[in-house]
Write an enzyme that holds these catalytic residues in place. Structure first.
Site, PDB file in Angstrom:
ATOM      1  N   MET A 162     -11.365 -11.955  29.865  1.00 52.75           N
ATOM      2  CA  MET A 162     -12.913 -11.192  29.072  1.00 52.75           C
ATOM      3  C   MET A 162     -12.571 -11.140  27.989  1.00 52.75           C
ATOM      4  SD  MET A 162     -16.336 -12.384  29.047  1.00 52.75           S
ATOM      5  CE  MET A 162     -17.767 -12.090  30.594  1.00 52.75           C
ATOM      6  N   ARG A 209     -11.691 -13.425  23.793  1.00 53.82           N
ATOM      7  CA  ARG A 209     -12.617 -14.266  22.872  1.00 53.82           C
ATOM      8  C   ARG A 209     -12.913 -15.444  23.528  1.00 53.82           C
ATOM      9  NH1 ARG A 209      -8.656 -12.544  18.822  1.00 53.82           N
ATOM     10  NH2 ARG A 209      -7.523 -13.529  20.113  1.00 53.82           N
ATOM     11  N   ILE A 210     -12.001 -16.212  24.611  1.00 53.51           N
ATOM     12  CA  ILE A 210     -12.888 -17.952  25.054  1.00 53.51           C
ATOM     13  C   ILE A 210     -13.535 -16.823  26.087  1.00 53.51           C
ATOM     14  CG2 ILE A 210     -11.551 -19.613  26.196  1.00 53.51           C
ATOM     15  CD1 ILE A 210      -9.621 -19.043  24.604  1.00 53.51           C
ATOM     16  N   THR A 237      -8.504 -23.602  31.718  1.00 52.33           N
ATOM     17  CA  THR A 237      -8.029 -23.975  30.385  1.00 52.33           C
ATOM     18  C   THR A 237      -7.086 -23.533  29.872  1.00 52.33           C
ATOM     19  OG1 THR A 237     -10.397 -23.127  29.792  1.00 52.33           O
ATOM     20  CG2 THR A 237     -10.555 -25.008  29.591  1.00 52.33           C
ATOM     21  N   SER A 238      -6.509 -22.622  31.000  1.00 52.62           N
ATOM     22  CA  SER A 238      -6.043 -21.387  29.960  1.00 52.62           C
ATOM     23  C   SER A 238      -4.489 -21.584  30.173  1.00 52.62           C
ATOM     24  CB  SER A 238      -5.265 -20.266  30.748  1.00 52.62           C
ATOM     25  OG  SER A 238      -5.736 -20.097  32.255  1.00 52.62           O
ATOM     26  N   ARG A 239      -3.617 -21.269  31.026  1.00 53.57           N
ATOM     27  CA  ARG A 239      -2.259 -22.112  31.299  1.00 53.57           C
ATOM     28  C   ARG A 239      -1.932 -22.652  32.334  1.00 53.57           C
ATOM     29  NH1 ARG A 239      -2.295 -22.424  26.364  1.00 53.57           N
ATOM     30  NH2 ARG A 239      -0.850 -21.421  24.779  1.00 53.57           N
ATOM     31  N   GLU A 246       4.243 -29.823  32.008  1.00 51.27           N
ATOM     32  CA  GLU A 246       3.619 -30.563  31.791  1.00 51.27           C
ATOM     33  C   GLU A 246       4.602 -31.294  30.356  1.00 51.27           C
ATOM     34  OE1 GLU A 246       0.173 -28.003  28.766  1.00 51.27           O
ATOM     35  OE2 GLU A 246      -0.286 -27.423  30.339  1.00 51.27           O
ATOM     36  N   HIS A 288      -4.039 -31.179  28.613  1.00 42.17           N
ATOM     37  CA  HIS A 288      -3.760 -29.674  27.299  1.00 42.17           C
ATOM     38  C   HIS A 288      -4.889 -30.005  25.930  1.00 42.17           C
ATOM     39  CE1 HIS A 288      -1.760 -25.470  26.863  1.00 42.17           C
ATOM     40  NE2 HIS A 288      -2.810 -25.815  26.639  1.00 42.17           N
ATOM     41  N   ALA A 324      -7.759 -28.786  25.302  1.00 42.34           N
ATOM     42  CA  ALA A 324      -9.422 -27.787  25.143  1.00 42.34           C
ATOM     43  C   ALA A 324      -9.690 -27.751  23.704  1.00 42.34           C
ATOM     44  CB  ALA A 324      -9.477 -26.652  25.548  1.00 42.34           C
TER      45      ALA A 324
HETATM   46  C1  GLV Z   1      -3.730 -24.347  22.976  1.00 44.00           C
HETATM   47  O1  GLV Z   1      -3.456 -24.067  24.468  1.00 44.00           O
HETATM   48  C2  GLV Z   1      -3.136 -22.564  22.829  1.00 44.00           C
HETATM   49  O2  GLV Z   1      -2.949 -21.618  23.446  1.00 44.00           O
HETATM   50  O3  GLV Z   1      -3.806 -22.587  21.463  1.00 44.00           O
HETATM   51  C1  GLV Z   2      -8.121 -16.200  22.336  1.00 41.83           C
HETATM   52  O1  GLV Z   2      -8.615 -16.538  21.347  1.00 41.83           O
HETATM   53  C2  GLV Z   2      -8.469 -15.434  23.183  1.00 41.83           C
HETATM   54  O2  GLV Z   2      -8.011 -13.818  22.899  1.00 41.83           O
HETATM   55  O3  GLV Z   2      -9.648 -15.192  24.419  1.00 41.83           O
END
Ligand code: GLV
Ligand code: GLV
Length: 333
Positions: A157, A159-160, A238-240, A269, A288, A290
């Site tokens: 949890m 920012r994203i 959408t992370s890694r 990738e 990739h 997002a």
């Molecule tokens: C993209 O995957 C980023 O980390 O900005």
């Molecule tokens: C990215 O901006 C995060 O810390 O979720």
């Protein structure tokens, strides 16, 4: 004294190049759809003060030792798992990233994948385009799952994660989350419930991953975790890529242990063309992208450029990843 030399590993938006060029002698790798060859990167860094790499470049000790004059590595990404931050700190190199800016854009994409997978949009699109819709409309064509009223499990949890949870709330979903730290403000705002990862996996209809990649998150979703998910559930990443054990995910999707997945990131990738994942109908895959909106990618580039020139000017960069570096090598203006 001439301007310091900096190297950028891919042509960026003009707004960002302008920022760099005001303060530095800038060289750019001219490849369009290819990554910079490793040996070229190693030779280009030999006399630069600043390096602006993409998330695809591994910036390790070898690169730093080749770049003896490096003061700053400004990643064009929020994630910085491609950089050996500890090694940079030891060498007095400032490392920066682009947080905050891409939060909502990434959350939009996570939700787009969730909806596309759940309602089978790409699969249905392929069907229509292939001129396969030759029979009558039918009540069971491409039936998917409802999104509203379901439980969205947010893993991480930050920012994203929060921005994705807000979107879920907007779609009348119930929000549960697991995270290293509790976030009382989001519990209050969204009625989100804090649970352990295992409970989240058991309860969520959609599991969306929002953790950074590091030693504790590598393969955090593997066979055991996938087997705990509901058979009707979806995994959104959408992370890694390496946060998920892709072979285990393939088996879970093939065998129906979970219903579907939306994936923007992969263990390798670009994705290996032979990856069995690509043969599955029940996944939605994107390369990739997002954070790939015009607005956000431009802002990321300007931010990365600003971070880089700040260090060269002896000004604290807005997004420093390794504040400990200040003790090793204070900024000099
Ligand atoms: C993209 O995957 C980023 O980390 O900005
Ligand atoms: C990215 O901006 C995060 O810390 O979720």
């Amino acid at each position: 004294m001439g301007k310091p030399r900096v190297y950028v590993t891919r042509q960026l938006f003009d707004e960002a190049m302008d920022v760099l060029e005001r303060h530095a002698e800038v060289d750019v790798f001219e490849g369009v759809d290819e990554a910079i060859p490793r040996d070229l990167l190693l030779s280009e860094v030999s006399d630069v003060k600043g390096l602006l790499p993409l998330l695809t470049e591994r910036i390790d000790e070898e690169v730093m030792d080749a770049g003896r004059q490096l003061r700053v590595i400004s990643n064009y990404a929020v994630g910085y798992n491609n950089i050996d931050v500890e090694a940079a700190t030891e060498r007095g190199i400032y490392v920066t990233n682009t947080p905050g800016i891409l939060t909502d854009t990434t959350a939009d994409c996570a939700f787009a994948l969730l909806m596309a997978a759940s309602r089978r949009i790409p699969e249905a699109d392929r069907h229509v385009r292939a001129r396969k819709w030759i029979h009558a409309w039918g009540p069971r064509m491409f039936i998917g799952s409802d999104i509203h009223g379901k439980t969205l499990g947010i893993v991480g949890m930050g920012r994203i994660g929060k921005a994705t949870a807000r979107r879920g709330r907007g779609f009348d979903m119930k929000i549960i989350y697991s995270s290293n730290t509790r976030k009382p403000e989001i519990e209050e705002e969204l009625g989100a419930k804090f649970v352990g990862l295992d409970e989240l996996l058991r309860e969520a209809d959609y599991v969306s991953l929002h953790v950074p990649l590091n030693d504790s998150t590598r393969h955090m979703i593997g066979e055991r975790e996938l087997s705990m998910m509901k058979g009707t559930a979806y995994l959104i990443n959408t992370s890694r890529g390496p946060v998920v054990d892709e072979e285990a995910l393939f088996r879970a999707l093939r065998d129906g242990a979970i219903t579907g997945a939306g994936l923007d990131v992969f263990e390798r990738e670009p994705v290996d063309g032979n990856s069995p994942l690509l043969g599955l109908e029940n996944i939605v895959v994107t390369p990739h992208i997002a954070s790939a909106s015009v607005e956000t990618r431009t802002k990321m580039a300007v931010t990365a450029a600003t971070n880089l020139v700040s260090v060269l000017q002896g000004i604290a960069p807005p997004n420093l990843v390794n504040p400990e570096v200040k003790k090793i090598k204070p900024l000099e203006s």
